[in-house]
Design a protein around this motif. Structure first.
Motif, PDB file in Angstrom:
ATOM      1  N   TYR A  48       0.828  -1.210   0.000  1.00  0.00           N
ATOM      2  CA  TYR A  48       0.000   0.000   0.000  1.00  0.00           C
ATOM      3  C   TYR A  48       0.862   1.258   0.000  1.00  0.00           C
ATOM      4  N   ASP A  49       2.036   1.199   0.588  1.00  0.00           N
ATOM      5  CA  ASP A  49       2.937   2.351   0.571  1.00  0.00           C
ATOM      6  C   ASP A  49       3.339   2.708  -0.859  1.00  0.00           C
ATOM      7  N   VAL A  50       3.465   1.707  -1.707  1.00  0.00           N
ATOM      8  CA  VAL A  50       3.792   1.954  -3.119  1.00  0.00           C
ATOM      9  C   VAL A  50       2.610   2.636  -3.806  1.00  0.00           C
ATOM     10  N   ILE A  51       1.397   2.185  -3.505  1.00  0.00           N
ATOM     11  CA  ILE A  51       0.196   2.815  -4.046  1.00  0.00           C
ATOM     12  C   ILE A  51       0.167   4.292  -3.644  1.00  0.00           C
ATOM     13  N   LEU A  52       0.416   4.571  -2.381  1.00  0.00           N
ATOM     14  CA  LEU A  52       0.402   5.959  -1.909  1.00  0.00           C
ATOM     15  C   LEU A  52       1.450   6.803  -2.624  1.00  0.00           C
ATOM     16  N   TRP A  53       2.637   6.243  -2.838  1.00  0.00           N
ATOM     17  CA  TRP A  53       3.691   6.979  -3.534  1.00  0.00           C
ATOM     18  C   TRP A  53       3.263   7.292  -4.970  1.00  0.00           C
ATOM     19  N   ILE A  54       2.719   6.304  -5.655  1.00  0.00           N
ATOM     20  CA  ILE A  54       2.284   6.516  -7.040  1.00  0.00           C
ATOM     21  C   ILE A  54       1.193   7.585  -7.085  1.00  0.00           C
ATOM     22  N   GLU A  55       0.225   7.492  -6.177  1.00  0.00           N
ATOM     23  CA  GLU A  55      -0.874   8.459  -6.164  1.00  0.00           C
ATOM     24  C   GLU A  55      -0.350   9.880  -5.961  1.00  0.00           C
ATOM     25  N   GLU A  56       0.557  10.043  -5.024  1.00  0.00           N
ATOM     26  CA  GLU A  56       1.132  11.368  -4.776  1.00  0.00           C
ATOM     27  C   GLU A  56       1.933  11.853  -5.980  1.00  0.00           C
ATOM     28  N   ALA A  57       2.708  10.971  -6.589  1.00  0.00           N
ATOM     29  CA  ALA A  57       3.523  11.351  -7.742  1.00  0.00           C
ATOM     30  C   ALA A  57       2.647  11.766  -8.924  1.00  0.00           C
ATOM     31  N   VAL A  58       1.535  11.077  -9.131  1.00  0.00           N
ATOM     32  CA  VAL A  58       0.610  11.427 -10.212  1.00  0.00           C
ATOM     33  C   VAL A  58      -0.031  12.784  -9.916  1.00  0.00           C
ATOM     34  N   ALA A  59      -0.487  12.966  -8.676  1.00  0.00           N
ATOM     35  CA  ALA A  59      -1.196  14.188  -8.304  1.00  0.00           C
ATOM     36  C   ALA A  59      -0.293  15.416  -8.304  1.00  0.00           C
TER      37      ALA A  59
ATOM     38  N   PRO B 108       1.608   6.758 -14.356  1.00  0.00           N
ATOM     39  CA  PRO B 108       1.645   5.482 -13.634  1.00  0.00           C
ATOM     40  C   PRO B 108       1.728   4.296 -14.583  1.00  0.00           C
ATOM     41  N   PRO B 109       2.383   3.241 -14.115  1.00  0.00           N
ATOM     42  CA  PRO B 109       2.385   2.002 -14.892  1.00  0.00           C
ATOM     43  C   PRO B 109       1.060   1.278 -14.697  1.00  0.00           C
TER      44      PRO B 109
ATOM     45  N   ALA C 227      -6.093  -5.772   0.112  1.00  0.00           N
ATOM     46  CA  ALA C 227      -6.176  -5.762  -1.351  1.00  0.00           C
ATOM     47  C   ALA C 227      -7.288  -4.832  -1.813  1.00  0.00           C
ATOM     48  N   ASP C 228      -8.426  -4.833  -1.110  1.00  0.00           N
ATOM     49  CA  ASP C 228      -9.516  -3.924  -1.466  1.00  0.00           C
ATOM     50  C   ASP C 228      -9.081  -2.471  -1.316  1.00  0.00           C
ATOM     51  N   LYS C 229      -8.367  -2.170  -0.240  1.00  0.00           N
ATOM     52  CA  LYS C 229      -7.858  -0.817  -0.005  1.00  0.00           C
ATOM     53  C   LYS C 229      -6.875  -0.422  -1.113  1.00  0.00           C
ATOM     54  N   MET C 230      -6.020  -1.351  -1.508  1.00  0.00           N
ATOM     55  CA  MET C 230      -5.052  -1.080  -2.567  1.00  0.00           C
ATOM     56  C   MET C 230      -5.768  -0.851  -3.900  1.00  0.00           C
ATOM     57  N   ARG C 231      -6.790  -1.658  -4.190  1.00  0.00           N
ATOM     58  CA  ARG C 231      -7.531  -1.500  -5.449  1.00  0.00           C
ATOM     59  C   ARG C 231      -8.266  -0.160  -5.484  1.00  0.00           C
ATOM     60  N   ALA C 232      -8.764   0.288  -4.339  1.00  0.00           N
ATOM     61  CA  ALA C 232      -9.378   1.617  -4.272  1.00  0.00           C
ATOM     62  C   ALA C 232      -8.332   2.686  -4.594  1.00  0.00           C
ATOM     63  N   GLY C 233      -7.117   2.485  -4.111  1.00  0.00           N
ATOM     64  CA  GLY C 233      -6.031   3.406  -4.443  1.00  0.00           C
ATOM     65  C   GLY C 233      -5.707   3.395  -5.920  1.00  0.00           C
ATOM     66  N   VAL C 234      -5.728   2.224  -6.532  1.00  0.00           N
ATOM     67  CA  VAL C 234      -5.481   2.111  -7.973  1.00  0.00           C
ATOM     68  C   VAL C 234      -6.545   2.885  -8.745  1.00  0.00           C
ATOM     69  N   LEU C 235      -7.806   2.769  -8.332  1.00  0.00           N
ATOM     70  CA  LEU C 235      -8.877   3.518  -9.000  1.00  0.00           C
ATOM     71  C   LEU C 235      -8.663   5.022  -8.866  1.00  0.00           C
ATOM     72  N   ALA C 236      -8.220   5.467  -7.694  1.00  0.00           N
ATOM     73  CA  ALA C 236      -7.929   6.890  -7.498  1.00  0.00           C
ATOM     74  C   ALA C 236      -6.789   7.334  -8.410  1.00  0.00           C
TER      75      ALA C 236
ATOM     76  N   LEU D 159      -6.933  10.179 -11.366  1.00  0.00           N
ATOM     77  CA  LEU D 159      -5.980  11.289 -11.429  1.00  0.00           C
ATOM     78  C   LEU D 159      -5.229  11.293 -12.756  1.00  0.00           C
ATOM     79  N   ALA D 160      -4.786  10.125 -13.184  1.00  0.00           N
ATOM     80  CA  ALA D 160      -4.018  10.024 -14.427  1.00  0.00           C
ATOM     81  C   ALA D 160      -4.869  10.421 -15.628  1.00  0.00           C
ATOM     82  N   ALA D 161      -6.166  10.135 -15.562  1.00  0.00           N
ATOM     83  CA  ALA D 161      -7.055  10.471 -16.683  1.00  0.00           C
ATOM     84  C   ALA D 161      -7.160  11.982 -16.872  1.00  0.00           C
ATOM     85  N   THR D 162      -6.911  12.750 -15.814  1.00  0.00           N
ATOM     86  CA  THR D 162      -6.968  14.205 -15.934  1.00  0.00           C
ATOM     87  C   THR D 162      -5.663  14.783 -16.473  1.00  0.00           C
TER      88      THR D 162
END
Length: 106
Positions: free
Chosen positions: A51-62, A68-69, A81-90, A94-97
């Motif tokens: 999940y720490d990797v998810i958080l890093w990617i989210e911050e880097a995108v934002a 993101p890959p 896993a559900d929490k991580m998948r929610a992060g992936v959706l976020a 973000l990437a779509a914008t």
């Protein structure tokens, strides 16, 4: 490059194995990672989780416009896993914008 973050599973052929979030983040920061597969529980929560990797990617995108890959969550820990998948959706929202040139013509 394909990166596989896990402490126990066999590394799929063609993937680069890392055991800790800081190793995955170091590779992500190069911009060379096209796909990353993440486990959550890595054996030492003090060193971090997937999940720490998810958080890093989210911050880097934002904050930096990081591209993101493709992100796969392969954790057997269902709530994590559900929490991580929610992060992936976020991250995907973000990437779509952001406006990115197509990678390798795809």
């Amino acid at each position: 490059m394909k990166v596989f973050l896990d402490d126990e599973r066999l590394t799929p052929e063609g993937w680069h194995r890392v055991y800790w979030p800081d190793e995955a983040i170091e590779l992500l920061d190069t911009g060379a990672v096209e796909e990353i597969s993440l486990d959550h529980d890595l054996g030492d929560d003090a060193r971090g989780t997937g999940y720490d990797v998810i958080l890093w990617i989210e911050e880097a995108v934002a904050l930096r416009g990081f591209r993101p890959p493709k992100i796969i969550v392969h954790s057997a820990n269902s709530p994590a896993a559900d929490k991580m998948r929610a992060g992936v959706l976020a991250i995907e929202r973000l990437a779509a914008t952001n406006s990115f040139p197509e990678r390798d013509g795809t």
